[in-house]
Scaffold this motif. Structure first.
Motif, mmCIF file in Angstrom:
data_model
loop_
_atom_site.group_PDB
_atom_site.id
_atom_site.type_symbol
_atom_site.label_atom_id
_atom_site.label_comp_id
_atom_site.label_asym_id
_atom_site.label_seq_id
_atom_site.Cartn_x
_atom_site.Cartn_y
_atom_site.Cartn_z
ATOM 1 N N HIS A 285 0.853 -1.328 -0.053
ATOM 2 C CA HIS A 285 0.136 -0.004 -0.163
ATOM 3 C C HIS A 285 0.965 1.304 0.125
ATOM 4 C CE1 HIS A 285 -2.591 -3.109 1.892
ATOM 5 N NE2 HIS A 285 -3.403 -2.651 1.188
ATOM 6 N N GLN A 288 -0.623 4.646 -0.999
ATOM 7 C CA GLN A 288 -1.776 5.449 -0.269
ATOM 8 C C GLN A 288 -1.008 5.977 1.133
ATOM 9 O OE1 GLN A 288 -3.845 1.553 -0.292
ATOM 10 N NE2 GLN A 288 -5.615 2.709 0.037
ATOM 11 N N VAL A 289 0.245 5.143 1.477
ATOM 12 C CA VAL A 289 0.877 5.548 2.913
ATOM 13 C C VAL A 289 1.604 6.809 2.396
ATOM 14 C CG1 VAL A 289 2.671 5.057 4.168
ATOM 15 C CG2 VAL A 289 0.960 3.115 3.697
ATOM 16 N N LEU A 352 -2.881 1.449 7.996
ATOM 17 C CA LEU A 352 -2.515 2.718 7.120
ATOM 18 C C LEU A 352 -1.949 3.758 8.040
ATOM 19 C CD1 LEU A 352 -5.207 2.769 4.315
ATOM 20 C CD2 LEU A 352 -2.668 2.344 3.992
ATOM 21 N N SER A 355 1.349 2.854 9.760
ATOM 22 C CA SER A 355 2.255 3.215 8.771
ATOM 23 C C SER A 355 2.746 4.625 8.582
ATOM 24 C CB SER A 355 2.137 2.334 7.436
ATOM 25 O OG SER A 355 1.858 1.049 7.739
#
Length: 382
Positions: A285, A288-289, A352, A355
């Protein structure tokens, strides 16, 4: 034993490389945590151990921050600290609300994420201010006041989240927290008013380093347990304990004797933060992160810069202060965990957020140094 030796060697070798690159050692601890954690080499794979180490690290971090804090200067900057923090939180919630409307988030989720991104890391800010000789400058004291107010703001944040998640409000629980808050405020006021406090049996500690060490740690963990009993943050008790030790005339030895503990537990805490990063999830991901981290850094930089500019700081100082306050706080892990346990956010959303918090702490020194060069900001500007 081999795991401990491997971890120490990792910190040493990574620290040498980071020092050659002229970056803060904070990056070393986060990278080593990622390397030796459950999703790295797996040298440490006990999640309960990671949680305990992180909790102890938070308590000790705030204890040392309290020892280095001048209560009178905090009081002098109370308007900036209080109103700046409230404005920062409200503006952060407003920015998240704009995103939440698009994704149809619930009010509880919007407020939770707004709380998470509004807090800045006290230990990162203090470390950078110390490294640049700015801790006692006007700008440094303003920034310090804001970060400490943000750390204390976690108490009403947790209460507000509890109102969203509880099936029914427990008046006894709220009353207990209210009484604890009043007692903590009274103790803070006493420390500010007295300015110098004498410990009983101080003469026994004068030449005994072992008693000095355990006295300081007893005060730290003792007040932490008291605030925990009132269902408040243990970090709040540790911070007040640090202030108490700092103004006690007979305990000027505390800074010197506990410096090694400070280095150890700062490293311990951030290594535990690095361990929380699930590298597989991060790779899966990453877009997105990275978007979340970049959004948080940019938003926090300009919101905080605007707040300090409104407090009559120059634009150069305000923007640099905004850079210092740009990362997401280590205390945001607590808020994210509460939100996940209360089902405000899903498991993927929780990962998320975790992170994004850890990565913002990792890249914030690079973000700050890059912004500093762009602003042509230097130590002479105070």
């Amino acid at each position: 034993m081999p795991q401990v030796v491997a971890a120490i060697l990792c910190i040493l070798l990574t620290g040498i490389i980071i020092k050659l690159l002229r970056q803060p050692q904070l990056i070393t601890y986060l990278l080593v945590g990622m390397l030796i954690g459950p999703w790295g080499l797996g040298l440490v794979s006990d999640p309960e151990l990671i949680t305990r180490l992180g909790a102890i690290g938070v308590v000790l971090l705030l204890f040392f921050v309290g020892m280095e804090t001048d209560a009178s200067k905090l009081v002098a900057n109370w308007k900036l600290a209080v109103f700046g923090t409230v404005l920062q939180i409200l503006l952060s919630i407003g920015c998240v609300w704009l995103i939440g409307m698009w994704y149809e988030w619930s009010l509880a989720r919007i407020i939770l994420i707004g709380f998470v991104v509004s807090l800045s890391s006290t230990v990162v800010v203090i470390k950078l201010l110390q490294d640049n000789g700015l801790l006692n400058s006007k700008m440094g004291q303003g920034v310090l006041g804001i970060t400490l107010a943000q750390d204390l703001a976690i108490i009403p944040m947790l209460i507000i989240l509890g109102l969203f998640t509880a099936d029914s409000i427990n008046p006894e629980h709220l009353a207990k927290q209210g009484i604890g808050t009043v007692i903590a405020g009274a103790l803070f006021g006493y420390i500010v008013y007295r300015k110098e406090i004498h410990l009983p049996f101080a003469s026994w500690l004068h030449n005994d380093r072992e008693l000095q060490l355990f006295t300081a740690l007893s005060v730290c963990f003792g007040l932490s347990l008291i605030t925990a009993w009132f269902d408040l943050s243990t970090a709040l008790g540790a911070f007040i304990a640090g202030m108490l030790i700092g103004v006690t005339k007979e305990t000027q030895w505390a800074h010197h004797n506990l410096e090694s503990f400070k280095v150890l537990f700062v490293a311990l805490f951030f290594v535990s933060v690095g361990m929380l990063l699930d590298l597989n999830f991060l790779l899966e991901h990453w877009a997105q992160v990275c978007f979340l981290v970049l959004s948080a850094l940019i938003t926090n930089t300009f919101i905080n810069a605007l707040i300090l500019r409104m407090a009559k700081f120059s634009w150069h100082d305000s923007l640099f202060a905004g850079l210092l306050l740009s990362q997401i706080s280590e205390f945001s892990f607590v808020l994210a965990a509460v939100g996940y346990q209360a089902h405000i956010i899903t498991n993927i959303a929780y990962q998320l957020v975790i992170s994004a918090i850890a990565l913002s702490l990792l890249v914030s020194p690079l973000w700050i140094n890059s912004g500093r060069k762009l602003l042509h900001w230097h130590q002479a500007k105070r």
